[in-house]
Design an enzyme around this catalytic site. Structure first.
Site, PDB file in Angstrom:
ATOM      1  CD  GLU A   1      26.323  -9.354  19.630  1.00  0.00           C
ATOM      2  OE1 GLU A   1      25.162  -8.636  20.322  1.00  0.00           O
ATOM      3  OE2 GLU A   1      26.850  -9.478  20.814  1.00  0.00           O
TER       4      GLU A   1
ATOM      5  CD  GLU B   1      31.754  -4.229  17.254  1.00  0.00           C
ATOM      6  OE1 GLU B   1      32.124  -4.888  17.670  1.00  0.00           O
ATOM      7  OE2 GLU B   1      30.796  -3.591  16.826  1.00  0.00           O
TER       8      GLU B   1
ATOM      9  CG  ASP C   1      23.514  -5.726  18.841  1.00  0.00           C
ATOM     10  OD1 ASP C   1      23.609  -4.471  18.062  1.00  0.00           O
ATOM     11  OD2 ASP C   1      24.505  -5.785  20.234  1.00  0.00           O
TER      12      ASP C   1
ATOM     13  NE  ARG D   1      27.416  -1.081  19.663  1.00  0.00           N
ATOM     14  CZ  ARG D   1      28.836  -2.305  19.804  1.00  0.00           C
ATOM     15  NH1 ARG D   1      30.080  -1.064  19.345  1.00  0.00           N
ATOM     16  NH2 ARG D   1      28.704  -3.554  19.785  1.00  0.00           N
TER      17      ARG D   1
ATOM     18  CD  GLU E   1      26.271  -5.590  24.227  1.00  0.00           C
ATOM     19  OE1 GLU E   1      27.062  -6.555  24.399  1.00  0.00           O
ATOM     20  OE2 GLU E   1      26.530  -5.270  22.931  1.00  0.00           O
TER      21      GLU E   1
END
Length: 268
Positions: free
Chosen positions: A152, A158, A185, A217, A246
């Site tokens: 990913e 992050e 993503d 998100r 997600e």
């Protein structure tokens, strides 16, 4: 394309896991809502009751699409770029355990956060080398088990290691395994990619898994991303895999699951 939903027994308040609690109850909930599959996020895969999960899936006409491994990093601090070789080996062994579970559930394994970060960018090659060694060990195991691993691409806030589609493809080429695929993503892409649809085109041959979350998100439809265009491009490149939600469980777990599903389903 099939639609999957991220579930976990426990997850942090800010973790992008939609349904939390009993795996079997959440599998039933997801099936009732219309989902084709669930994505199981688990720290220690040995704690899963595989037989019970399989039974519940069969009874509810749903499957397990993917196994998320990120808690191995966020909870236990295991990664492929740790300076300590013992920690790196533990990270590899943890992924081996996920692979075994994935084999039994006919699922793929996600490697996102557990690939780690580069603590000193002036020594980037050294840390990338650590990750490559770990991935090669993982892929040898995955190939024997017949399990696909997805890497990913995660945004710069992050991690500083493999942030976008181009970097993901480049790293996959270095590993050199047909069982290692790219995982995109939409939340991360909104931060890192100049044009989401162009990046999906670039990912075409390497693409193995897709996560959907909106720009904030939250569930798809709660932000500003154009999921009609995103899904259209996935169709254009003949992506036939899974789209897993997600995202944050907001405003509630059930609302996130239902509203996201309804928003995306209209474009499928």
């Amino acid at each position: 394309m099939k639609i999957s939903l991220a579930i976990a027994k426990e997850a942090g308040k800010n973790a992008p896991i939609v349904l939390r609690g009993s795996y079997t109850e959440n599998i039933k909930k997801a099936a009732k809502m219309g989902y084709d599959a669930v994505e199981i996020h688990v720290n220690d895969p040995k704690t899963l009751d595989i037989h019970e999960i399989q039974k519940t899936c069969e009874e509810n006409n749903i499957t397990v699409s993917t196994i998320g491994t990120g808690m191995g990093y966020t909870v236990d601090g295991l990664s492929f770029t740790d300076q300590d070789s013992v920690v790196r080996q533990k990270a590899v062994e943890r992924i081996f355990e996920h692979i075994q579970v994935a084999k039994e559930l006919n699922a793929k394994v996600i490697v996102g956060s557990m690939r780690g970060k580069v603590p000193n960018t002036s020594e980037y090659d050294k840390y990338e080398g650590y990750a490559l060694d770990c991935f090669k060990a993982v892929m040898e195991n995955a190939e024997k088990q017949g399990v696909i691993i997805t890497l990913e691409a995660i945004n710069r806030y992050e991690t500083n290691f493999i942030n976008n589609v181009y970097e993901g493809i480049r790293f996959i080429e270095k590993v050199g395994s047909e069982y290692l695929k790219l995982h995109i993503d939409t939340f991360h892409m909104n931060i890192e990619e100049k044009d989401l649809t162009e990046s999906i085109k670039l990912a075409r041959a390497a693409l193995g898994h897709v996560h959907f979350a909106d720009s904030n998100r939250w569930y798809p439809g709660a932000g500003h991303l154009d999921f009609e265009a995103i899904i259209s491009e996935l169709k254009e490149i003949n992506y036939s895999g899974v789209i897993a939600f997600e995202c944050l469980p907001l405003p509630t777990q059930e609302e996130a699951a239902l509203k996201g599903f309804e928003h995306v389903k209209q474009y499928m």
